[in-house]
Design a protein around this motif. Structure first.
Motif, PDB file in Angstrom:
ATOM      1  N   GLY B  37       0.915  -0.894   0.246  1.00 17.27           N
ATOM      2  CA  GLY B  37       0.067   0.364   0.304  1.00 17.27           C
ATOM      3  C   GLY B  37       0.874   1.595  -0.202  1.00 17.27           C
ATOM      4  N   PHE B  38       1.776   1.362   0.356  1.00 17.36           N
ATOM      5  CA  PHE B  38       2.815   2.475   1.155  1.00 17.36           C
ATOM      6  C   PHE B  38       2.878   2.892  -0.323  1.00 17.36           C
ATOM      7  CE2 PHE B  38       5.821   5.617   2.524  1.00 17.36           C
ATOM      8  CZ  PHE B  38       5.342   5.937   3.366  1.00 17.36           C
ATOM      9  N   ILE B  39       4.072   2.079  -0.756  1.00 18.51           N
ATOM     10  CA  ILE B  39       4.657   2.061  -2.110  1.00 18.51           C
ATOM     11  C   ILE B  39       4.183   2.232  -3.509  1.00 18.51           C
ATOM     12  CG2 ILE B  39       5.022  -0.006  -2.389  1.00 18.51           C
ATOM     13  CD1 ILE B  39       7.808   0.841  -3.255  1.00 18.51           C
ATOM     14  N   ALA B  40       3.032   1.616  -3.059  1.00 19.32           N
ATOM     15  CA  ALA B  40       1.823   2.203  -3.934  1.00 19.32           C
ATOM     16  C   ALA B  40       1.314   3.073  -4.298  1.00 19.32           C
ATOM     17  CB  ALA B  40       0.684   1.187  -4.312  1.00 19.32           C
ATOM     18  N   GLY B  41       1.164   3.789  -2.900  1.00 18.94           N
ATOM     19  CA  GLY B  41       0.431   5.068  -2.653  1.00 18.94           C
ATOM     20  C   GLY B  41       1.490   6.526  -3.490  1.00 18.94           C
ATOM     21  N   LEU B  42       3.011   5.676  -3.503  1.00 18.58           N
ATOM     22  CA  LEU B  42       3.617   7.030  -3.265  1.00 18.58           C
ATOM     23  C   LEU B  42       3.268   6.745  -5.016  1.00 18.58           C
ATOM     24  CD1 LEU B  42       6.085   6.229  -1.709  1.00 18.58           C
ATOM     25  CD2 LEU B  42       4.880   8.429  -1.445  1.00 18.58           C
ATOM     26  N   MET B  43       3.058   6.164  -5.895  1.00 16.87           N
ATOM     27  CA  MET B  43       3.405   5.791  -7.092  1.00 16.87           C
ATOM     28  C   MET B  43       1.919   6.918  -7.989  1.00 16.87           C
ATOM     29  SD  MET B  43       4.185   2.318  -8.580  1.00 16.87           S
ATOM     30  CE  MET B  43       4.269   2.635 -10.181  1.00 16.87           C
ATOM     31  N   ALA B  44       0.204   6.212  -6.751  1.00 15.09           N
ATOM     32  CA  ALA B  44       0.229   6.847  -7.379  1.00 15.09           C
ATOM     33  C   ALA B  44      -0.274   8.724  -7.016  1.00 15.09           C
ATOM     34  CB  ALA B  44      -1.383   6.695  -6.493  1.00 15.09           C
ATOM     35  N   VAL B  45       0.646   9.131  -6.119  1.00 11.37           N
ATOM     36  CA  VAL B  45       0.574  10.442  -5.795  1.00 11.37           C
ATOM     37  C   VAL B  45       2.090  10.761  -7.013  1.00 11.37           C
ATOM     38  CG1 VAL B  45       1.648  12.127  -4.116  1.00 11.37           C
ATOM     39  CG2 VAL B  45       0.898  10.503  -3.319  1.00 11.37           C
ATOM     40  N   ALA B  46       2.445  10.115  -7.828  1.00 12.13           N
ATOM     41  CA  ALA B  46       3.428  10.463  -8.848  1.00 12.13           C
ATOM     42  C   ALA B  46       3.356  10.346  -9.675  1.00 12.13           C
ATOM     43  CB  ALA B  46       4.283   9.683  -8.841  1.00 12.13           C
ATOM     44  N   ALA B  47       1.885  10.261  -9.893  1.00  8.29           N
ATOM     45  CA  ALA B  47       0.516  10.294 -11.219  1.00  8.29           C
ATOM     46  C   ALA B  47       0.084  11.131 -11.052  1.00  8.29           C
ATOM     47  CB  ALA B  47      -0.675   9.453 -11.562  1.00  8.29           C
ATOM     48  N   THR B  48      -0.397  12.053  -9.892  1.00  5.91           N
ATOM     49  CA  THR B  48      -0.904  13.130  -9.978  1.00  5.91           C
ATOM     50  C   THR B  48      -0.518  14.472  -9.591  1.00  5.91           C
ATOM     51  OG1 THR B  48      -2.182  11.747  -7.907  1.00  5.91           O
ATOM     52  CG2 THR B  48      -1.839  14.438  -7.651  1.00  5.91           C
ATOM     53  N   ALA B  49       1.257  14.405  -9.190  1.00  7.15           N
ATOM     54  CA  ALA B  49       1.894  16.213  -9.373  1.00  7.15           C
ATOM     55  C   ALA B  49       2.321  15.282 -10.311  1.00  7.15           C
ATOM     56  CB  ALA B  49       3.346  14.801  -8.646  1.00  7.15           C
TER      57      ALA B  49
END
Lengths: 486, 143
Positions: B37-49
């Motif tokens: 979950g944590f690392i996947a969340g960071l990837m999702a933030v990268a998309a949002t960024a």
């Protein structure tokens, strides 16, 4: 579940208060209700550990020592109940007009997040988990500094952040190295591993690093300057919670790690810790004597009191642990009461600078009495609660032949008296410099007075009838510095 | 943003969904292999960024399932709730439950762990998106 309630209840409350952001009254209601539930859970927890002694819980049913373990014993339960009392008190105080924190949407979630972090930090029995709770504490305090608008707060937040981050990083690095060396993170497993003869040489290095990290977080000499620089800009209720509690969590952890996990360290550690304690006491009290701003005076006194608590750790016996725990309870209550009183003084007289206020004694006799109770407790005049704390501590230093430490601790008490007398003379006794400026009494101050009254009563009771708390603390600290510690 | 890059905008539109898809894959993969979950969340933030930088903060915010802060809190709530079923069987909090559903020859494993992981995913995504938008917004004010 009961063991986890001190962190789960505030976490749930924090989540609910975020969801209720748009409805201020409902948010306040839920927030206070959450604090009441926390207090009830804490009372139940104290009740439980008083009969069974120790409750353990391994998260997720993983086998120990791999699971993250939470342990409630008398010592941690005591911290939990103090946290709950302060949390509820601060939230009730916040409903009054005595310098409440600005009701931004994030205030209540952050306060409950802070309570959860303290609950987690005192209950966990896992070094890495402890780091996580300290991180949460750092983030929530930072948030509380930032949500107050204005440049002054941003500056304070930056100072707080920069220095505490340093401590956190040092802590994390040490956790990693300890794990690399011993392969353990669980407290009792670490305690066993530290006894291993091959590691005898290297463990003290790690302990020294851990000690530095927590000394920084507890605002000990010479790393205390961040505390008065950042704390003085907070509003009274938040300051009471943070100033009363957070630095003491650092001391609590130090007591637990030094007293239960790494019990057998070279004598030079305790010697160094003792002198750091004395230097902390003296520099804190001198800083307070120099300042005129009420909040700065009280913030410097936090530093000075931290010195006493460190001295208890440095003496390293169950008896000094008892003195430290008793002193910690007294000090958290007295400190919080004084900060809250300062908030009322600000409301009544219009300023925090002692040179610009006065005349509070004729205008607010009740406030004056409350200040005397809290102030005398802080100084340690018999039969206040502070007297018993200092008495136990000084007695133990004399028993151990540390006459200089004990004597200096008494001397610092005299200087503390000077600060309290200064507040008394300037704030209460002398007439107000502008003649009238003490504002009329206001019914909206009632919650603030009620909270301070309860805190003062608690202080009075512990002062006049200290036996139950002493017995409880004695049972709580009997396991410190014992070879057979669990 | 002073200059627009048409090509970057064009790529970002599809890359956003690709990155989200990858993050969900990492999220599910976390059960048996590195991920979670944590690392996947960071990837999702990268998309949002990516969206927030190429277009602007508002259009990135519109693409989130909830307001960023609410997303974070919903995540924390989900993670907390996932620990409760374990308590029913007299186990410790966060003891996770597993069920298997047989479909043909395959066994699909269902568990409360996935709820926890999705909670962490949402909490990380929401929390970091909050920080990100706050940072990008002030940058706009300064320049």
């Amino acid at each position: 579940m009961l063991v986890l309630s001190p962190l789960l209840v505030p976490l749930f409350t924090a989540v609910l208060t975020v969801l209720l952001q748009r409805h201020q009254r409902a948010q306040q209601g839920v927030s206070i209700a959450g604090a009441v539930v926390l207090l009830l859970c804490a009372l139940w927890l104290v009740q439980e550990v008083s009969s069974v002694g120790r409750i353990q819980l391994a998260l997720g049913n993983w086998p120990l020592p791999f699971a993250i373990e939470f342990v409630a014993d008398r010592l941690s339960a005591l911290m939990v109940i103090i946290t709950a009392v302060l949390g509820l008190g601060v939230l009730v105080y916040q409903t009054s007009i005595a310098e409440p924190a600005s009701e931004s949407a994030m205030l209540h979630p952050l306060l409950h997040g802070l309570l959860a972090a303290v609950g987690g930090a005192v209950l966990t029995a896992d070094l890495f988990n402890l780091y996580v709770w300290f991180e949460l504490m750092l983030i929530t305090v930072l948030g509380l500094l930032v949500v107050q608008d204005g440049y002054r707060h941003t500056e304070a937040a930056f100072k707080y952040f920069a220095l505490n981050l340093l401590g956190t990083l040092l802590f994390l690095a040490t956790v990693a190295m300890l794990y690399g060396t011993t392969g353990q993170l669980n407290f009792s497993a670490l305690a066993d591993a530290a006894q291993h003869p091959e590691l005898k040489a290297v463990i003290p290095v790690y302990v020294a690093m851990l000690m530095s990290a927590f000394l920084l977080k507890a605002a000990a000499f010479p790393l205390f300057f961040w505390l008065p620089a950042s704390y003085h800009s907070l509003p009274a209720p938040v300051l009471a919670l943070i100033g009363g509690l957070i630095t003491k969590v650092g001391i609590y952890v130090l007591l637990r790690l030094m007293g239960e996990v790494f019990i057998d360290q070279p004598a030079v550690f305790y010697e160094a810790l003792g002198w750091i304690a004395i230097a902390t006491m003296i520099s804190g009290v001198l800083g307070a004597a120099y300042h005129w701003d009420l909040r700065r005076i009280l913030a410097f006194h936090i530093v000075s009191q931290i010195g006493y608590l460190l001295l208890a750790v440095a003496l390293a016996t169950p008896a000094s642990g008892l003195a430290g725990v008793f002193f910690m309870v007294h000090n958290i209550l007295a400190k919080a009461a004084l900060f809250l009183i300062a908030g009322i003084m600000w409301q009544a007289a219009g300023h925090y600078d002692l040179r610009r206020i006065g005349g509070l004694y004729p205008a607010r006799p009740l406030l004056a009495v409350l200040f005397l109770i809290a102030g005398f407790s802080l100084v340690g005049i018999p039969p206040s609660s502070g007297f018993w704390g200092k008495f136990l501590l000084v007695q133990e230093s004399f028993v151990q032949g540390r006459y200089l430490w004990g004597g200096l601790a008494l001397f610092v008490g005299v200087l503390t008296l000077y600060s309290m007398v200064k507040i008394w003379l300037e704030g209460f006794w002398k007439p107000h410099p502008q003649g009238t400026a003490v504002t009329a009494t206001n019914r909206q101050l009632t919650p603030a007075y009620a909270v301070v009254l309860v805190l003062a009563l608690l202080l009075l009771v512990t002062g006049l009838y200290p036996e139950p708390l002493i017995q409880y603390s004695e049972a709580a600290t009997s396991m410190l510095w014992q070879e057979s510690a669990p | 943003m002073t200059s627009r890059s048409i090509m970057l905008e064009y790529v970002a539109r599809s890359a956003y969904w690709l990155m989200l898809l990858a993050s969900v894959w990492i999220l599910l993969r976390g059960h048996n292999a590195p991920g979670g979950g944590f690392i996947a969340g960071l990837m999702a933030v990268a998309a949002t960024a990516l969206l927030a930088i190429v277009y602007d903060v508002d259009s990135a915010r519109r693409r989130l399932p909830l307001q960023p802060l609410q997303l974070a809190v919903a995540g924390v709530l989900l993670a907390l709730i996932s620990g409760i079923p374990g308590v029913w069987d007299d186990n410790a909090f966060l003891t996770h439950q597993w069920w298997g559903i047989e479909v043909g020859n395959n066994v699909f494993k269902l568990s409360t762990v996935i709820i926890f992981d999705v909670g962490v995913f949402a909490a990380v995504w929401g929390a970091f998106a909050t920080y990100l938008f706050a940072l990008l917004d002030t940058q706009g004010e300064v320049t």
